[in-house]
Write an enzyme that holds these catalytic residues in place. Sequence first.
Site, PDB file in Angstrom:
ATOM      1  N   LYS A  95      -3.277   2.251   4.326  1.00 49.31           N
ATOM      2  CA  LYS A  95      -3.016   1.578   5.661  1.00 49.31           C
ATOM      3  C   LYS A  95      -4.445   1.893   6.358  1.00 49.31           C
ATOM      4  O   LYS A  95      -5.207   2.807   5.866  1.00 49.31           O
ATOM      5  CB  LYS A  95      -2.143   2.486   6.432  1.00 49.31           C
ATOM      6  CG  LYS A  95      -0.866   2.679   5.865  1.00 49.31           C
ATOM      7  CD  LYS A  95       0.005   1.158   5.981  1.00 49.31           C
ATOM      8  CE  LYS A  95       1.304   1.220   5.403  1.00 49.31           C
ATOM      9  NZ  LYS A  95       2.021   2.084   6.072  1.00 49.31           N
ATOM     10  N   ALA A  96      -4.709   1.509   7.656  1.00 50.34           N
ATOM     11  CA  ALA A  96      -5.771   1.594   8.173  1.00 50.34           C
ATOM     12  C   ALA A  96      -6.497   3.009   8.499  1.00 50.34           C
ATOM     13  O   ALA A  96      -7.652   3.234   8.166  1.00 50.34           O
ATOM     14  CB  ALA A  96      -5.848   1.139   9.713  1.00 50.34           C
ATOM     15  N   TYR A 156       8.014  -8.462   5.167  1.00 52.28           N
ATOM     16  CA  TYR A 156       8.245  -6.654   5.059  1.00 52.28           C
ATOM     17  C   TYR A 156       9.137  -6.519   6.261  1.00 52.28           C
ATOM     18  O   TYR A 156      10.317  -5.606   6.237  1.00 52.28           O
ATOM     19  CB  TYR A 156       6.899  -6.177   5.138  1.00 52.28           C
ATOM     20  CG  TYR A 156       7.130  -4.566   5.156  1.00 52.28           C
ATOM     21  CD1 TYR A 156       7.462  -3.939   4.083  1.00 52.28           C
ATOM     22  CD2 TYR A 156       6.728  -4.111   6.397  1.00 52.28           C
ATOM     23  CE1 TYR A 156       7.783  -2.556   4.548  1.00 52.28           C
ATOM     24  CE2 TYR A 156       6.550  -2.948   6.936  1.00 52.28           C
ATOM     25  CZ  TYR A 156       7.285  -2.110   5.735  1.00 52.28           C
ATOM     26  OH  TYR A 156       7.217  -0.503   5.801  1.00 52.28           O
ATOM     27  N   THR A 210      -5.176  -3.211  18.747  1.00 47.38           N
ATOM     28  CA  THR A 210      -4.599  -1.688  19.085  1.00 47.38           C
ATOM     29  C   THR A 210      -3.259  -1.344  18.091  1.00 47.38           C
ATOM     30  O   THR A 210      -2.471  -2.140  17.915  1.00 47.38           O
ATOM     31  CB  THR A 210      -4.173  -1.739  20.430  1.00 47.38           C
ATOM     32  OG1 THR A 210      -3.436  -2.752  20.842  1.00 47.38           O
ATOM     33  CG2 THR A 210      -5.822  -1.884  21.298  1.00 47.38           C
ATOM     34  N   ARG A 211      -3.311  -0.059  18.170  1.00 48.76           N
ATOM     35  CA  ARG A 211      -2.022   0.539  17.159  1.00 48.76           C
ATOM     36  C   ARG A 211      -1.923   2.024  17.934  1.00 48.76           C
ATOM     37  O   ARG A 211      -2.673   2.585  18.420  1.00 48.76           O
ATOM     38  CB  ARG A 211      -2.218   0.586  15.904  1.00 48.76           C
ATOM     39  CG  ARG A 211      -2.143  -0.704  14.978  1.00 48.76           C
ATOM     40  CD  ARG A 211      -0.949  -1.307  14.904  1.00 48.76           C
ATOM     41  NE  ARG A 211      -1.294  -2.660  14.180  1.00 48.76           N
ATOM     42  CZ  ARG A 211      -1.620  -3.599  14.577  1.00 48.76           C
ATOM     43  NH1 ARG A 211      -2.190  -4.018  15.806  1.00 48.76           N
ATOM     44  NH2 ARG A 211      -1.815  -4.973  13.642  1.00 48.76           N
ATOM     45  N   LYS A 234      13.217  -5.063   6.567  1.00 48.19           N
ATOM     46  CA  LYS A 234      13.560  -3.993   7.461  1.00 48.19           C
ATOM     47  C   LYS A 234      14.736  -3.975   8.399  1.00 48.19           C
ATOM     48  O   LYS A 234      15.440  -3.487   8.313  1.00 48.19           O
ATOM     49  CB  LYS A 234      12.244  -3.456   7.940  1.00 48.19           C
ATOM     50  CG  LYS A 234      11.257  -2.620   7.136  1.00 48.19           C
ATOM     51  CD  LYS A 234      11.731  -1.298   6.556  1.00 48.19           C
ATOM     52  CE  LYS A 234      10.639  -0.534   5.588  1.00 48.19           C
ATOM     53  NZ  LYS A 234      11.399   0.377   4.794  1.00 48.19           N
ATOM     54  N   CYS A 272       7.452  -2.859  12.298  1.00 50.17           N
ATOM     55  CA  CYS A 272       7.347  -4.029  11.819  1.00 50.17           C
ATOM     56  C   CYS A 272       8.360  -5.061  11.988  1.00 50.17           C
ATOM     57  O   CYS A 272       8.112  -6.136  11.865  1.00 50.17           O
ATOM     58  CB  CYS A 272       6.810  -4.138  10.298  1.00 50.17           C
ATOM     59  SG  CYS A 272       5.072  -3.772  10.023  1.00 50.17           S
ATOM     60  N   GLY A 282       2.758  -1.471   1.499  1.00 55.20           N
ATOM     61  CA  GLY A 282       1.320  -1.209   1.509  1.00 55.20           C
ATOM     62  C   GLY A 282       0.737  -1.391   3.049  1.00 55.20           C
ATOM     63  O   GLY A 282       1.481  -1.993   3.791  1.00 55.20           O
ATOM     64  N   SER A 324      11.058   0.227  10.253  1.00 54.91           N
ATOM     65  CA  SER A 324       9.541   0.157  10.581  1.00 54.91           C
ATOM     66  C   SER A 324       9.206  -0.614  12.047  1.00 54.91           C
ATOM     67  O   SER A 324      10.172  -1.335  12.535  1.00 54.91           O
ATOM     68  CB  SER A 324       8.806  -0.679   9.323  1.00 54.91           C
ATOM     69  OG  SER A 324       7.581  -1.021   9.978  1.00 54.91           O
TER      70      SER A 324
HETATM   71  P1  NAD Z   1       4.823   4.854   0.038  1.00 52.20           P
HETATM   72  O1  NAD Z   1       4.478   3.658  -0.702  1.00 52.20           O
HETATM   73  O2  NAD Z   1       3.912   6.194  -0.114  1.00 52.20           O
HETATM   74  O3  NAD Z   1       5.934   5.403  -0.845  1.00 52.20           O
HETATM   75  C1  NAD Z   1       7.351   4.462  -1.025  1.00 52.20           C
HETATM   76  C2  NAD Z   1       7.703   5.084  -2.471  1.00 52.20           C
HETATM   77  O4  NAD Z   1       8.646   4.326  -2.854  1.00 52.20           O
HETATM   78  C3  NAD Z   1       6.406   4.903  -3.458  1.00 52.20           C
HETATM   79  O5  NAD Z   1       6.170   6.184  -3.906  1.00 52.20           O
HETATM   80  C4  NAD Z   1       6.925   3.788  -4.664  1.00 52.20           C
HETATM   81  O6  NAD Z   1       6.958   4.197  -5.715  1.00 52.20           O
HETATM   82  C5  NAD Z   1       8.535   3.958  -4.275  1.00 52.20           C
HETATM   83  N1  NAD Z   1       9.203   2.683  -4.966  1.00 52.20           N
HETATM   84  C6  NAD Z   1       8.709   1.517  -4.785  1.00 52.20           C
HETATM   85  N2  NAD Z   1       9.576   0.668  -5.584  1.00 52.20           N
HETATM   86  C7  NAD Z   1      10.693   1.358  -6.038  1.00 52.20           C
HETATM   87  C8  NAD Z   1      11.598   1.472  -6.773  1.00 52.20           C
HETATM   88  N3  NAD Z   1      12.065   0.084  -7.600  1.00 52.20           N
HETATM   89  N4  NAD Z   1      12.327   2.530  -7.254  1.00 52.20           N
HETATM   90  C9  NAD Z   1      12.292   3.667  -6.977  1.00 52.20           C
HETATM   91  N5  NAD Z   1      11.119   3.898  -5.936  1.00 52.20           N
HETATM   92  C10 NAD Z   1      10.332   2.885  -5.620  1.00 52.20           C
HETATM   93  O7  NAD Z   1       5.145   4.644   1.490  1.00 52.20           O
HETATM   94  P2  NAD Z   1       5.053   5.702   2.754  1.00 52.20           P
HETATM   95  O8  NAD Z   1       4.293   5.448   3.677  1.00 52.20           O
HETATM   96  O9  NAD Z   1       5.492   6.807   2.192  1.00 52.20           O
HETATM   97  O10 NAD Z   1       6.693   5.017   3.123  1.00 52.20           O
HETATM   98  C11 NAD Z   1       7.845   5.377   3.082  1.00 52.20           C
HETATM   99  C12 NAD Z   1       8.853   4.722   3.618  1.00 52.20           C
HETATM  100  O11 NAD Z   1       8.576   4.584   5.239  1.00 52.20           O
HETATM  101  C13 NAD Z   1       9.268   3.139   3.443  1.00 52.20           C
HETATM  102  O12 NAD Z   1      10.439   2.743   3.298  1.00 52.20           O
HETATM  103  C14 NAD Z   1       8.154   2.388   4.273  1.00 52.20           C
HETATM  104  O13 NAD Z   1       8.624   1.065   4.306  1.00 52.20           O
HETATM  105  C15 NAD Z   1       8.645   3.289   5.556  1.00 52.20           C
HETATM  106  N6  NAD Z   1       7.418   3.009   6.481  1.00 52.20           N
HETATM  107  C16 NAD Z   1       6.014   3.632   6.284  1.00 52.20           C
HETATM  108  C17 NAD Z   1       5.291   3.478   7.418  1.00 52.20           C
HETATM  109  C18 NAD Z   1       3.923   4.270   7.230  1.00 52.20           C
HETATM  110  O14 NAD Z   1       3.287   4.213   8.307  1.00 52.20           O
HETATM  111  N7  NAD Z   1       3.728   4.743   6.398  1.00 52.20           N
HETATM  112  C19 NAD Z   1       5.578   2.864   8.592  1.00 52.20           C
HETATM  113  C20 NAD Z   1       6.630   2.160   8.542  1.00 52.20           C
HETATM  114  C21 NAD Z   1       7.762   2.354   7.576  1.00 52.20           C
END
Ligand code: NAD
Length: 321
Positions: free
Chosen positions: A191-192, A150, A218-219, A154, A121, A79, A119
């Site tokens: 997110k923000a 987190y 900043t981001r 990763k 992160c 999140g 990520s």
């Molecule tokens: P999101 O939370 O919308 O999607 C992640 C999905 O994983 C969710 O739908 C959730 O229900 C599912 N999930 C969680 N636990 C689970 C489990 N036990 N079994 C099956 N599914 C499960 O997040 P997102 O923004 O779509 O991110 C997708 C990926 O990209 C993630 O791995 C996240 O860490 C990575 N990521 C995202 C961002 C970003 O800015 N959105 C940045 C860096 C990395």
Amino acid sequence: MENQKKVLVTGAGGFIGHHLVRFLKKQGYWVRGVDIKEPEYSPKNEADEFLLLDLRFLENCLKATEGIEEVYALAANMGGIGFITFHNADVLYDNVCINANTAEASKKNGVKRLFYSSSACIYPTYKQEETNLVALKESDAYPADPDNEYGWEKLFSERLYKSYGEFYQARIARFHNIFGPEGTYDGGREKAPAALARKIALAKDGDYVEIWGDGLQTRSFCYVDDCVEGVYKLMRSDFKEPLNIGSDRLISINDMLDMVAKIAGKKVNKKHLLDKPQGVRGRNSDNTLCKRVLNWEPKVSLEEGMEKTYKWISEQIKGVQ
Ligand code: NAD
């Protein structure tokens, strides 16, 4: 079609996952989506097959990867900064289990290629202490010192998937703040960009809009269509090391709020909540390697992406009011 390549998207009920399902369908793949929940903002039949499975368990990862040639591993318990700051044990346990079992099941089921969504992160805190920081290169990852658990998970999972390289091809991207329509915008996991768009959509002229921290942090923000295109290009490439997928345009959260207010045509004031988590002071993506390896970089401007995101979020809010 018999000769269609079968691919799996894990986390297909989530934000980037369901955009990726749509993109891969357009490329002509047979797509299985798997998640612990159904997609909230798109029909689940966008995928050829959608399975509800908890991927923390090996037997479910084996079901998910059965008959699959390529895996896009996006599932994660995650999140925004508030969520990942206060749920360390859940984030570590769930994501270690999801990734260890996805990696192992992919090996057991003879998967040929796997994409992993890491990520920004993972980058060390000591490189992100200034608002006007030097953009982060992939080689900046070590010596490791991620700002939160987190990020540590990763980084561990990057190494995990790389270590399976003798069984299948692994590709790894480090996403930098992906945003766009059809993603979580309230409830604590947003997110923000989505949070700012929601707050502005709910505000009237003259209202005070809350910002976490002093807003000078900043981001960079990358639009989701660019993200899925970058993922696909990386997957088709022969590059085996982690690669940044993000925008290299740095903006403060204060300026981002002003941008969204301008898009909405509203005049609002800022109220800074200094006791809320705000993450690292600054973070930006160095895209030199990405441009060299993929001959590509994100192209959607922040203004264009935020306009689409704001429009979608304000429509959702009107729909529930
Ligand atoms: P999101 O939370 O919308 O999607 C992640 C999905 O994983 C969710 O739908 C959730 O229900 C599912 N999930 C969680 N636990 C689970 C489990 N036990 N079994 C099956 N599914 C499960 O997040 P997102 O923004 O779509 O991110 C997708 C990926 O990209 C993630 O791995 C996240 O860490 C990575 N990521 C995202 C961002 C970003 O800015 N959105 C940045 C860096 C990395």
